[in-house]
Design an enzyme around this catalytic site. Structure first.
Site, PDB file in Angstrom:
ATOM      1  N   ARG A  57       8.066   7.043   2.598  1.00  0.00           N
ATOM      2  CA  ARG A  57       9.219   6.192   2.344  1.00  0.00           C
ATOM      3  C   ARG A  57       8.959   4.831   2.950  1.00  0.00           C
ATOM      4  O   ARG A  57       8.851   4.676   4.161  1.00  0.00           O
ATOM      5  CB  ARG A  57      10.468   6.825   2.954  1.00  0.00           C
ATOM      6  CG  ARG A  57      11.048   7.906   2.041  1.00  0.00           C
ATOM      7  CD  ARG A  57      12.267   8.540   2.620  1.00  0.00           C
ATOM      8  NE  ARG A  57      13.103   7.602   3.361  1.00  0.00           N
ATOM      9  CZ  ARG A  57      14.089   8.004   4.152  1.00  0.00           C
ATOM     10  NH1 ARG A  57      14.310   9.291   4.306  1.00  0.00           N
ATOM     11  NH2 ARG A  57      14.826   7.125   4.788  1.00  0.00           N
TER      12      ARG A  57
ATOM     13  N   ARG B  53       0.829  -1.198   0.000  1.00  0.00           N
ATOM     14  CA  ARG B  53       0.000   0.000   0.000  1.00  0.00           C
ATOM     15  C   ARG B  53       0.874   1.263   0.000  1.00  0.00           C
ATOM     16  O   ARG B  53       0.616   2.212  -0.731  1.00  0.00           O
ATOM     17  CB  ARG B  53      -0.884  -0.004   1.247  1.00  0.00           C
ATOM     18  CG  ARG B  53      -2.329   0.255   0.933  1.00  0.00           C
ATOM     19  CD  ARG B  53      -3.152   0.275   2.191  1.00  0.00           C
ATOM     20  NE  ARG B  53      -3.559  -1.045   2.629  1.00  0.00           N
ATOM     21  CZ  ARG B  53      -3.901  -1.332   3.891  1.00  0.00           C
ATOM     22  NH1 ARG B  53      -3.857  -0.420   4.824  1.00  0.00           N
ATOM     23  NH2 ARG B  53      -4.300  -2.531   4.185  1.00  0.00           N
TER      24      ARG B  53
END
Ligand code: ADP
Length: 189
Positions: free
Chosen positions: A135, A127
């Site tokens: 990050r 996701r």
């Protein structure tokens, strides 16, 4: 109906809490939400909690217990409540027992949402990569810490509530609707 939702980060506690809120017309008491609210409002409490939360570590038992005790005294909990994200340690669970006894109320059940931790990490990583907003490695590091903290500090609550005869477990790897139906079944039995 006074409930606790138990399960690791990403298990879907928040999603199921919202469904239960409607079903029983009781509020969701999420210590995570309350702490994030305190951070947004830049209160002293929020400032103390932020650093700890950003690492994925736990805020002190004293702080969260005080938050929950005050919240349970509010008028909207007259018919019950759903505790989401609390208790997270044996110390918090013992404090909750004392708190409820003093207030003359008792829990109806503790719903454990069982999930496979590695599958969760994969799901959340995918996701994160798809959204491109965070990050993924930073995210994974904090998530892994939260899962470690869960295993070390929160998972012992499963036995704690099993021994009290309050534990009701459901398979959290199924769809939202299936998990919700399973919770309805275990609470009715
Ligand atoms: P999630 O459901 O994604 O695991 P929460 O929103 O419940 O996360 O909590 C986020 C963070 O808030 C936790 O990682 C922790 O730092 C803090 N927190 C929330 N509830 C508690 C609690 N009961 N005891 C200690 N820290 C808590």
């Amino acid at each position: 109906m006074r409930l606790i939702l138990l399960g690791p980060p990403g298990a879907g506690k928040g999603t199921q809490a919202k469904i239960l809120m409607e079903r029983y017309a009781i509020p969701q008491l999420s210590t995570g939400d309350i702490l994030r609210g305190a951070i947004a409002a830049q209160t002293v409490l929020g400032m103390q909690a932020k650093e700890v939360m950003d690492r994925g570590d736990l805020v002190s038992d004293d702080i969260v217990c005080a938050i929950v005790s005050e919240r349970i005294d509010e008028a909207d909990t007259a018919n019950g409540f759903i505790l989401d994200g609390f208790p997270r340690t044996i110390g918090q669970a013992e404090a909750l027992d004392r708190m409820l006894e003093e207030k003359g109320i008792a829990l109806d059940g503790v719903v454990e949402i069982k999930v496979d931790a590695e599958a969760l990490i994969d799901r959340i990583k995918t996701r994160a990569a798809e959204s491109g907003q965070v990050r993924a490695d930073d995210n994974e590091e904090v998530l892994r810490n939260r899962l470690d903290v869960y295993r070390a500090q929160t998972a012992p609550l499963v036995d704690f509530y099993e021994n009290k005869g309050l534990l009701k477990s459901v398979d959290g790897m199924a769809s939202i609707e299936e998990v919700s139906a399973a919770i309805e079944r275990v609470l009715a039995s």
